[in-house]
Scaffold this motif. Structure first.
Motif, PDB file in Angstrom:
ATOM      1  N   GLY A  59       0.792  -1.321  -0.029  1.00  0.00           N
ATOM      2  CA  GLY A  59       0.145  -0.029  -0.070  1.00  0.00           C
ATOM      3  C   GLY A  59       0.706   1.243   0.067  1.00  0.00           C
ATOM      4  O   GLY A  59       0.300   2.394  -0.065  1.00  0.00           O
ATOM      5  N   SER A  60       2.181   1.175   0.075  1.00  0.00           N
ATOM      6  CA  SER A  60       3.098   2.595   0.147  1.00  0.00           C
ATOM      7  C   SER A  60       3.366   2.707  -1.429  1.00  0.00           C
ATOM      8  O   SER A  60       3.134   2.013  -2.152  1.00  0.00           O
ATOM      9  N   LEU A  61       3.735   4.014  -1.521  1.00  0.00           N
ATOM     10  CA  LEU A  61       3.772   4.689  -2.848  1.00  0.00           C
ATOM     11  C   LEU A  61       5.400   4.962  -2.474  1.00  0.00           C
ATOM     12  O   LEU A  61       5.983   5.411  -1.815  1.00  0.00           O
ATOM     13  N   LYS A  62       5.856   4.341  -3.860  1.00  0.00           N
ATOM     14  CA  LYS A  62       7.490   4.566  -3.989  1.00  0.00           C
ATOM     15  C   LYS A  62       7.685   5.106  -5.394  1.00  0.00           C
ATOM     16  O   LYS A  62       6.959   4.757  -6.302  1.00  0.00           O
ATOM     17  N   GLU A  63       8.914   6.063  -5.418  1.00  0.00           N
ATOM     18  CA  GLU A  63       9.159   6.176  -6.816  1.00  0.00           C
ATOM     19  C   GLU A  63      10.685   5.278  -7.159  1.00  0.00           C
ATOM     20  O   GLU A  63      11.278   5.323  -6.376  1.00  0.00           O
ATOM     21  N   PHE A  64      10.338   5.053  -8.478  1.00  0.00           N
ATOM     22  CA  PHE A  64      11.610   4.308  -9.197  1.00  0.00           C
ATOM     23  C   PHE A  64      11.685   4.931 -10.412  1.00  0.00           C
ATOM     24  O   PHE A  64      10.910   5.531 -11.262  1.00  0.00           O
ATOM     25  N   SER A  65      13.192   5.065 -10.826  1.00  0.00           N
ATOM     26  CA  SER A  65      13.455   5.276 -12.022  1.00  0.00           C
ATOM     27  C   SER A  65      12.882   4.264 -13.298  1.00  0.00           C
ATOM     28  O   SER A  65      12.750   3.165 -12.599  1.00  0.00           O
ATOM     29  N   GLU A  66      13.334   4.603 -14.469  1.00  0.00           N
ATOM     30  CA  GLU A  66      13.070   3.652 -15.246  1.00  0.00           C
ATOM     31  C   GLU A  66      14.036   2.280 -15.396  1.00  0.00           C
ATOM     32  O   GLU A  66      13.331   1.257 -15.461  1.00  0.00           O
ATOM     33  N   ASP A  67      15.138   2.546 -14.850  1.00  0.00           N
ATOM     34  CA  ASP A  67      16.048   1.545 -14.644  1.00  0.00           C
ATOM     35  C   ASP A  67      15.723   0.408 -13.457  1.00  0.00           C
ATOM     36  O   ASP A  67      16.162  -0.707 -13.619  1.00  0.00           O
ATOM     37  N   GLU A  68      15.036   0.978 -12.536  1.00  0.00           N
ATOM     38  CA  GLU A  68      14.815   0.266 -11.421  1.00  0.00           C
ATOM     39  C   GLU A  68      13.731  -0.798 -11.588  1.00  0.00           C
ATOM     40  O   GLU A  68      13.583  -1.867 -10.798  1.00  0.00           O
ATOM     41  N   ILE A  69      12.679  -0.207 -12.273  1.00  0.00           N
ATOM     42  CA  ILE A  69      11.695  -1.082 -12.321  1.00  0.00           C
ATOM     43  C   ILE A  69      11.559  -1.974 -13.652  1.00  0.00           C
ATOM     44  O   ILE A  69      12.065  -1.682 -14.537  1.00  0.00           O
ATOM     45  N   ALA A  70      10.797  -3.040 -13.463  1.00  0.00           N
ATOM     46  CA  ALA A  70      10.726  -3.820 -14.616  1.00  0.00           C
ATOM     47  C   ALA A  70       9.167  -4.334 -14.966  1.00  0.00           C
ATOM     48  O   ALA A  70       8.489  -4.186 -14.091  1.00  0.00           O
ATOM     49  N   ALA A  71       9.093  -4.536 -16.150  1.00  0.00           N
ATOM     50  CA  ALA A  71       7.522  -4.951 -16.527  1.00  0.00           C
ATOM     51  C   ALA A  71       7.295  -6.068 -15.709  1.00  0.00           C
ATOM     52  O   ALA A  71       7.916  -7.018 -15.654  1.00  0.00           O
ATOM     53  N   GLY A  72       6.029  -6.029 -15.319  1.00  0.00           N
ATOM     54  CA  GLY A  72       5.694  -7.118 -14.497  1.00  0.00           C
ATOM     55  C   GLY A  72       4.570  -8.051 -14.971  1.00  0.00           C
ATOM     56  O   GLY A  72       3.913  -9.004 -14.615  1.00  0.00           O
ATOM     57  N   PHE A  73       3.969  -7.701 -16.450  1.00  0.00           N
ATOM     58  CA  PHE A  73       2.912  -8.125 -16.732  1.00  0.00           C
ATOM     59  C   PHE A  73       3.219  -9.416 -17.385  1.00  0.00           C
ATOM     60  O   PHE A  73       2.294 -10.451 -17.284  1.00  0.00           O
ATOM     61  N   ASN A  74       4.398  -9.772 -17.541  1.00  0.00           N
ATOM     62  CA  ASN A  74       4.702 -11.058 -17.915  1.00  0.00           C
ATOM     63  C   ASN A  74       5.973 -11.488 -16.974  1.00  0.00           C
ATOM     64  O   ASN A  74       7.059 -11.252 -17.358  1.00  0.00           O
ATOM     65  N   HIS A  75       5.786 -12.009 -15.698  1.00  0.00           N
ATOM     66  CA  HIS A  75       6.780 -12.034 -14.918  1.00  0.00           C
ATOM     67  C   HIS A  75       7.929 -13.201 -15.336  1.00  0.00           C
ATOM     68  O   HIS A  75       8.878 -13.574 -14.603  1.00  0.00           O
ATOM     69  N   THR A  76       7.417 -13.996 -16.229  1.00  0.00           N
ATOM     70  CA  THR A  76       8.327 -15.260 -16.688  1.00  0.00           C
ATOM     71  C   THR A  76       9.382 -14.576 -17.879  1.00  0.00           C
ATOM     72  O   THR A  76      10.599 -14.829 -17.584  1.00  0.00           O
ATOM     73  N   ALA A  77       8.880 -13.990 -18.775  1.00  0.00           N
ATOM     74  CA  ALA A  77       9.620 -13.856 -19.728  1.00  0.00           C
ATOM     75  C   ALA A  77      10.092 -12.554 -19.861  1.00  0.00           C
ATOM     76  O   ALA A  77      11.055 -11.704 -20.352  1.00  0.00           O
ATOM     77  N   ALA A  78       9.370 -11.478 -19.368  1.00  0.00           N
ATOM     78  CA  ALA A  78       9.406 -10.084 -19.637  1.00  0.00           C
ATOM     79  C   ALA A  78      10.159  -9.258 -18.435  1.00  0.00           C
ATOM     80  O   ALA A  78      10.164  -8.346 -18.523  1.00  0.00           O
ATOM     81  N   LYS A  79      10.574 -10.203 -17.457  1.00  0.00           N
ATOM     82  CA  LYS A  79      11.140  -9.532 -16.269  1.00  0.00           C
ATOM     83  C   LYS A  79      12.505  -9.001 -16.585  1.00  0.00           C
ATOM     84  O   LYS A  79      13.169  -9.318 -17.512  1.00  0.00           O
ATOM     85  N   GLY A  80      12.588  -7.753 -16.022  1.00  0.00           N
ATOM     86  CA  GLY A  80      13.988  -7.248 -16.515  1.00  0.00           C
ATOM     87  C   GLY A  80      13.563  -5.422 -16.405  1.00  0.00           C
ATOM     88  O   GLY A  80      12.401  -5.253 -16.456  1.00  0.00           O
ATOM     89  N   PRO A  81      14.562  -5.165 -16.516  1.00  0.00           N
ATOM     90  CA  PRO A  81      14.508  -3.393 -16.610  1.00  0.00           C
ATOM     91  C   PRO A  81      13.777  -3.061 -17.843  1.00  0.00           C
ATOM     92  O   PRO A  81      13.752  -3.704 -18.692  1.00  0.00           O
ATOM     93  N   LEU A  82      13.140  -2.054 -17.542  1.00  0.00           N
ATOM     94  CA  LEU A  82      12.344  -1.545 -18.608  1.00  0.00           C
ATOM     95  C   LEU A  82      13.002  -1.221 -19.857  1.00  0.00           C
ATOM     96  O   LEU A  82      12.746  -1.513 -21.045  1.00  0.00           O
ATOM     97  N   LYS A  83      14.220  -0.788 -19.770  1.00  0.00           N
ATOM     98  CA  LYS A  83      15.086  -0.708 -21.024  1.00  0.00           C
ATOM     99  C   LYS A  83      15.243  -1.768 -21.484  1.00  0.00           C
ATOM    100  O   LYS A  83      15.289  -1.843 -22.886  1.00  0.00           O
TER     101      LYS A  83
END
Length: 522
Positions: A59-83
């Motif tokens: 429930g908490s809000l956090k800020e992340f840069s592009e590099d820090e977060i990864a796509a989660g819609f496909n956690h098996t294949a698409a996992k990884g940094p956005l870039k």
DNA sequence: GCTGCCGGGAA
DNA sequence: TTCCCGGCAGC
């Protein structure tokens, strides 16, 4: 433009992986709530940075840069940094890049890709541009269909989190907390105004006094009846269970009428036209666990709670208002009961039972005797130990036997010895089916409606029992019986209408005799 | 007010 | 039992 809007919309609410706040390296999932631009230099494709505000699972809000977060819609294949995800998709071609936009790409990133594509197409005048456009169109349309990417369990969890937050915020909304009193007022007034459209309505003879009937299922209000969806939906969960516990449920699969009415009368904001205002008596029920005491005055119930449950002996001046939380206001319809009872006939007493509890909308709880009890100031006398409320005593559950739409349709006749002079209270107690084979129900009546304005904490016992009291014991005066048995006026053409007065000889005999037409029966 | 129909009375 | 009508009540 369309695509852009879609992209922008898709990134918000997308699920992403983010570094664990605890630093243990395990990624956690979150939902993108907002995107901020760190660098607005559009010309430098690679220089733009986006900061994502992510709603974490806790429930908490956090800020992340592009590099820090990864796509989660496909956690098996698409996992990884956005870039990297982006790179990967672009390497597969322009169309691919759009497919992932809903899941992980930032709007800006996607936009960049589109621009690149356009440039390519522009530079390449050959026929490929056509196919690319075609392809692109397909891709765009496919990107509209986001749902598949949101169906994972985690996604659902996140939705729940979000929903919980929304609900939490809503719970403080004044709308939701509208005072019960108002609800009931609306209800009662509407009853007053319209007595014939409701599930249980005074039948044609209502004017003659005491003649009530449950309208047939077909007549009953149905789910389509305009009602506040919010209130209805939100309250259903509370009421349905209680119904299930008590409901004799003999009735058909559905008895929307009663339910609807009850439900609305119980909790909905919807003005339900069924009750006469002056027939409503306000009572206060103690919600303390295993109590359920009902008093006629707020002061009384407060004192009761304060002294009995809170263990305070001082008077109202030492009240801190806490008592308010432990009682609820209920409305009792006393008027209709009075009418019905006043018309009790020793000759043809009958028992009426309300339609069985339907599955969904909650039926209102009708209560008979209590309404007639003088506003008891019986702070001192506990109605029933063990949480039984006076309401529960109003009628024997055994009476919950018959469900008919009309008296003449009664399926299980029950003879009830009752005297016309019975008061409501006495009626309920004296009413005992003595001869199950020799009587007919002359009329039905849901004379009293119990309307709880709030859900009681101790509802496990409360509503269930209260609901079982939706029983009316009434006898019909001769006149009422007559009216019931009276054939419903035919809507179709009759001999008189077809042949006219001049051809009266062509009428069927019945018509000639002013009887029910036998030729054109409806 | 018209119309359908019930209750009841007369034949 | 047949025939007729007063009157109620829905529309």
């Amino acid at each position: 433009m369309h695509t852009r809007r879609l992209v922008k919309r898709s990134i918000l609410g997308s699920r992403v992986y983010a570094p664990s706040p605890t630093g243990d390296g395990a990624p956690v999932t979150g939902v993108v709530q907002a995107v901020k631009q760190e660098n607005r230099d559009v010309s430098a494709v690679g220089a733009r940075r986006s900061v994502y505000t992510v709603l974490m699972q806790d429930g908490s809000l956090k800020e992340f840069s592009e590099d820090e977060i990864a796509a989660g819609f496909n956690h098996t294949a698409a996992k990884g940094p956005l870039k990297s995800s982006l790179k990967q998709s672009s390497s597969n071609g322009a169309s691919e890049s759009y497919k992932v936009e809903g899941g992980s790409l930032s709007p800006e990133t996607v936009e960049e890709h589109r621009m690149v594509d356009c440039k390519r197409i522009g530079r390449d005048p050959d026929t490929r541009s056509v196919s690319l456009l075609e392809q692109k169109r397909k891709v765009v349309s496919s990107s509209i269909d986001v749902p598949h990417a949101r169906r994972s369990e985690e996604e659902v969890d996140m939705d729940k989190v979000t929903a919980a937050m929304v609900l939490t915020s809503l719970s403080t909304s004044p709308l939701v907390r509208s005072p019960p009193v108002k609800v009931n007022e609306g209800l009662s007034s509407s009853w007053k105004d319209n007595g014939s459209t409701g599930p249980f309505t005074p039948s044609s003879n209502s004017s003659s006094g005491g003649y009530w009937s449950w309208s047939a299922p077909s007549d009953q209000s149905n789910p389509s009846t305009p009602s506040p969806p919010l209130s209805a939906d939100s309250f259903k969960p509370f009421r349905v269970p209680s119904l299930g516990g008590v409901g004799p449920g003999p009735a058909g699969p559905e008895d929307p009428s009663l339910d609807e009415q009850d439900g609305s009368s119980l909790l909905f904001d919807e003005p339900i036209p069924r009750k006469r205002k002056n027939s409503m008596k306000v009572m206060f029920k103690c919600l303390w666990k295993n109590c359920g005491k009902v008093l006629s005055t707020a002061a009384g119930i407060q004192r009761h709670i304060r002294t009995i449950h809170l263990g305070r002996n001082c008077d109202s001046d030492c009240s801190d208002g806490e008592e308010d939380f432990y009682y609820t206001e209920i409305k009792l319809n006393t008027d209709s009961v009075a009418d019905g009872l006043s018309s009790l006939s020793p000759v043809s007493p009958s028992v009426l039972s309300p339609p069985p509890p339907p599955p969904s909308p909650l039926p209102s709880i009708n209560q008979l005797p209590d309404s007639h009890r003088p506003p008891q100031s019986s702070d001192t006398k506990e109605p029933h130990a063990g949480g039984t409320t006076p309401l529960s005593r109003s009628a024997p559950s055994a009476l919950y036997l018959i469900h008919t739409d009309h008296a003449y349709q009664a399926t299980a006749p029950v003879s009830i010895p009752s005297s016309s002079s019975n008061s409501a209270g006495s009626a309920s107690t004296s009413f005992t089916p003595t001869n199950s084979s020799s009587f007919s129900i002359s009329w039905q009546s849901p004379p009293v409606t119990f309307t709880g304005s709030t859900v009681s904490p101790s509802k496990s016992q409360g509503f269930g029992e209260q609901r079982s009291q939706t029983i009316a014991v009434l006898s019909s005066p001769p006149r009422a019986t007559t009216a019931l048995s009276r054939k419903v006026r035919g809507e179709g053409k009759k001999c008189r209408k077809v042949y006219g007065m001049e051809n009266r000889d062509m009428w069927c005999t019945a018509c000639r005799w002013k009887k029910a037409c036998q030729r054109f029966t409806d």
